[in-house]
Enzyme design. Structure first.
Site, PDB file in Angstrom:
ATOM      1  N   SER A   1       0.863  -1.188   0.000  1.00  0.00           N
ATOM      2  CA  SER A   1       0.000   0.000   0.000  1.00  0.00           C
ATOM      3  C   SER A   1       0.900   1.238   0.000  1.00  0.00           C
ATOM      4  O   SER A   1       2.075   1.152   0.411  1.00  0.00           O
ATOM      5  CB  SER A   1      -0.863   0.001   1.265  1.00  0.00           C
ATOM      6  OG  SER A   1      -1.386   1.288   1.512  1.00  0.00           O
TER       7      SER A   1
ATOM      8  N   TYR B   1      -2.798  -0.669  10.167  1.00  0.00           N
ATOM      9  CA  TYR B   1      -2.729  -0.977   8.730  1.00  0.00           C
ATOM     10  C   TYR B   1      -1.339  -0.641   8.166  1.00  0.00           C
ATOM     11  O   TYR B   1      -0.746  -1.440   7.443  1.00  0.00           O
ATOM     12  CB  TYR B   1      -3.824  -0.189   8.003  1.00  0.00           C
ATOM     13  CG  TYR B   1      -3.945  -0.518   6.536  1.00  0.00           C
ATOM     14  CD1 TYR B   1      -4.503  -1.733   6.130  1.00  0.00           C
ATOM     15  CD2 TYR B   1      -3.522   0.370   5.561  1.00  0.00           C
ATOM     16  CE1 TYR B   1      -4.624  -2.039   4.782  1.00  0.00           C
ATOM     17  CE2 TYR B   1      -3.644   0.076   4.218  1.00  0.00           C
ATOM     18  CZ  TYR B   1      -4.196  -1.130   3.826  1.00  0.00           C
ATOM     19  OH  TYR B   1      -4.316  -1.434   2.490  1.00  0.00           O
TER      20      TYR B   1
HETATM   21  N1  LIG Z   1      -8.735  -0.804  -2.081  1.00  0.00           N
HETATM   22  C1  LIG Z   1      -7.738   0.003  -1.753  1.00  0.00           C
HETATM   23  O1  LIG Z   1      -7.870   1.232  -1.743  1.00  0.00           O
HETATM   24  C2  LIG Z   1      -6.401  -0.570  -1.416  1.00  0.00           C
HETATM   25  C3  LIG Z   1      -5.292   0.294  -1.367  1.00  0.00           C
HETATM   26  C4  LIG Z   1      -4.045  -0.220  -1.052  1.00  0.00           C
HETATM   27  C5  LIG Z   1      -3.903  -1.571  -0.797  1.00  0.00           C
HETATM   28  N2  LIG Z   1      -4.995  -2.385  -0.848  1.00  0.00           N
HETATM   29  C6  LIG Z   1      -4.793  -3.815  -0.549  1.00  0.00           C
HETATM   30  O2  LIG Z   1      -5.238  -4.600  -1.634  1.00  0.00           O
HETATM   31  C7  LIG Z   1      -5.728  -5.841  -1.134  1.00  0.00           C
HETATM   32  C8  LIG Z   1      -7.140  -6.090  -1.663  1.00  0.00           C
HETATM   33  O3  LIG Z   1      -7.969  -5.010  -1.291  1.00  0.00           O
HETATM   34  P1  LIG Z   1      -9.447  -4.843  -1.838  1.00  0.00           P
HETATM   35  O4  LIG Z   1      -9.724  -3.393  -1.760  1.00  0.00           O
HETATM   36  O5  LIG Z   1      -9.629  -5.554  -3.121  1.00  0.00           O
HETATM   37  O6  LIG Z   1     -10.235  -5.580  -0.641  1.00  0.00           O
HETATM   38  P2  LIG Z   1     -11.667  -6.329  -0.584  1.00  0.00           P
HETATM   39  O7  LIG Z   1     -12.136  -6.202   0.825  1.00  0.00           O
HETATM   40  O8  LIG Z   1     -12.550  -5.849  -1.684  1.00  0.00           O
HETATM   41  O9  LIG Z   1     -11.252  -7.843  -0.854  1.00  0.00           O
HETATM   42  C9  LIG Z   1     -10.433  -8.553   0.042  1.00  0.00           C
HETATM   43  C10 LIG Z   1     -10.804 -10.003  -0.032  1.00  0.00           C
HETATM   44  O10 LIG Z   1      -9.952 -10.710   0.884  1.00  0.00           O
HETATM   45  C11 LIG Z   1     -10.744 -11.690   1.549  1.00  0.00           C
HETATM   46  N3  LIG Z   1     -10.163 -11.990   2.860  1.00  0.00           N
HETATM   47  C12 LIG Z   1     -10.137 -11.178   3.939  1.00  0.00           C
HETATM   48  N4  LIG Z   1      -9.594 -11.806   4.978  1.00  0.00           N
HETATM   49  C13 LIG Z   1      -9.244 -13.046   4.545  1.00  0.00           C
HETATM   50  C14 LIG Z   1      -8.645 -14.167   5.167  1.00  0.00           C
HETATM   51  N5  LIG Z   1      -8.311 -14.145   6.456  1.00  0.00           N
HETATM   52  N6  LIG Z   1      -8.416 -15.281   4.424  1.00  0.00           N
HETATM   53  C15 LIG Z   1      -8.774 -15.323   3.112  1.00  0.00           C
HETATM   54  N7  LIG Z   1      -9.374 -14.295   2.493  1.00  0.00           N
HETATM   55  C16 LIG Z   1      -9.596 -13.163   3.185  1.00  0.00           C
HETATM   56  C17 LIG Z   1     -12.121 -11.056   1.697  1.00  0.00           C
HETATM   57  O11 LIG Z   1     -13.121 -12.054   1.882  1.00  0.00           O
HETATM   58  C18 LIG Z   1     -12.256 -10.294   0.393  1.00  0.00           C
HETATM   59  O12 LIG Z   1     -12.911 -11.068  -0.598  1.00  0.00           O
HETATM   60  C19 LIG Z   1      -5.645  -5.757   0.392  1.00  0.00           C
HETATM   61  O13 LIG Z   1      -4.453  -6.380   0.824  1.00  0.00           O
HETATM   62  C20 LIG Z   1      -5.580  -4.266   0.660  1.00  0.00           C
HETATM   63  O14 LIG Z   1      -4.928  -3.955   1.865  1.00  0.00           O
HETATM   64  C21 LIG Z   1      -6.254  -1.916  -1.145  1.00  0.00           C
END
Ligand SMILES: NC(=O)c1ccc[n+]([C@@H]2O[C@H](COP(=O)([O-])OP(=O)(O)OC[C@H]3O[C@@H](n4cnc5c(N)ncnc54)[C@H](O)[C@@H]3O)[C@@H](O)[C@H]2O)c1
Length: 257
Positions: A141, A154
């Site tokens: 991130s 985070y």
């Molecule tokens: N969306 C953003 O703005 C953003 C920015 C920077 C980094 N990220 C990172 O990108 C990644 C994905 O984010 P996203 O926005 O697509 O999230 P999201 O919440 O849309 O999807 C995350 C998925 O991970 C699954 N998950 C959560 N805990 C779990 C576990 N213990 N075991 C297995 N599966 C699990 C959830 O069920 C969900 O389907 C994350 O690591 C997040 O930190 C997101």
């Protein structure tokens, strides 16, 4: 065809939603056989159905990445039949709050999913990957790189992702394993909608606008944009790239201020 993943077997965590779903469908469209490890099996099945409708190959596995025994068991089940060439550690959760608003349980929860989860997956898979070499992408991130307000736990977890990436890249370079991470700024996914809803009820529209404006480019990113970067990094075209973090941030890190 460039960025061809035909013949590649991929494991992706959290492929049931957002960025993970976009990576799953994108990789499958390039010919990969996609294995989704998800806490939410219904969501994982939806992604699998989407892929199958488009003529691709994918399977959903219920797996909590926090649980090492479960991860090892699912990885063993998959690798009993085939080699895995690509691992995407994408599953992650958020917590909003400075240190005073981060209880021990909050810290543990975020650490367990965001740090121990990727560790568990790499621990279960890396010795098997050494046979053919492979590629690992960890989802970091902008919080890995710069201070972000009210994201104590985070940021801690995503900082660990960055340094885990360097460590794996160095230790396994001789085994032909490349390891990189991606650092998105705000990407419009259910993850973002969920925390706006939970933390700013009644102010959803205003918060969406504010969060969009924090990227100098004036909008949030799209899951597909992150998936396309992941595709490049996992393809043979990126075979000279390892031990590197890739911000995809609409100018957030370098152009703010
Ligand atoms: N969306 C953003 O703005 C953003 C920015 C920077 C980094 N990220 C990172 O990108 C990644 C994905 O984010 P996203 O926005 O697509 O999230 P999201 O919440 O849309 O999807 C995350 C998925 O991970 C699954 N998950 C959560 N805990 C779990 C576990 N213990 N075991 C297995 N599966 C699990 C959830 O069920 C969900 O389907 C994350 O690591 C997040 O930190 C997101």
């Amino acid at each position: 065809m460039k960025f061809n993943l035909k013949g590649k077997n991929v494991i992706i965590t959290g492929g049931g939603s957002g960025i993970g779903q976009a990576i799953s469908t994108t990789f499958a469209a390039q010919g990969a056989n996609v294995h989704i490890l998800e806490l939410n099996i219904e969501h994982a099945e939806s992604t699998v159905n989407l892929i199958k409708e488009q003529g691709g190959v994918a399977t959903a596995y219920h797996c909590n990445v926090v649980d090492q025994k479960q991860v090892i068991s699912v990885v063993d089940e998959i690798t009993a039949k085939k080699d895995i060439h690509i691992l995407i550690n994408n599953a992650g959760i958020a917590h909003i709050g400075n240190i005073e608003k981060t209880a021990e349980d909050d810290l543990d929860r975020v650490y367990n999913v965001n740090v121990k989860g990727p560790y568990n997956c790499m621990y279960a898979l890396i010795s098997k990957m050494k046979k053919n070499g492979g590629v690992i992408i960890n989802m970091a991130s902008i919080a890995s790189n710069v201070g972000i307000n009210d994201r104590f736990a985070y940021s801690m977890s995503k900082g660990a992702i960055l340094t885990m990436t360097y460590s794996i890249a160095k230790d396994y370079i001789k085994d032909g394993i490349r390891c990189n991470c991606i650092s998105p700024a705000r990407i419009h996914t259910p993850f973002v909608d969920g925390f706006i809803k939970a933390n700013y009820p009644g102010q959803e529209e205003e918060m969406f606008k504010n969060l969009s404006a924090t990227q100098p480019i004036g909008r949030m990113g799209k899951p597909q944009e992150v998936a396309d970067l992941a595709l490049y990094l996992c393809s043979d075209e990126a075979s000279f790239i390892t031990g590197t973090d890739f911000p995809i941030d609409g100018g957030f890190i370098k152009l703010n201020g």
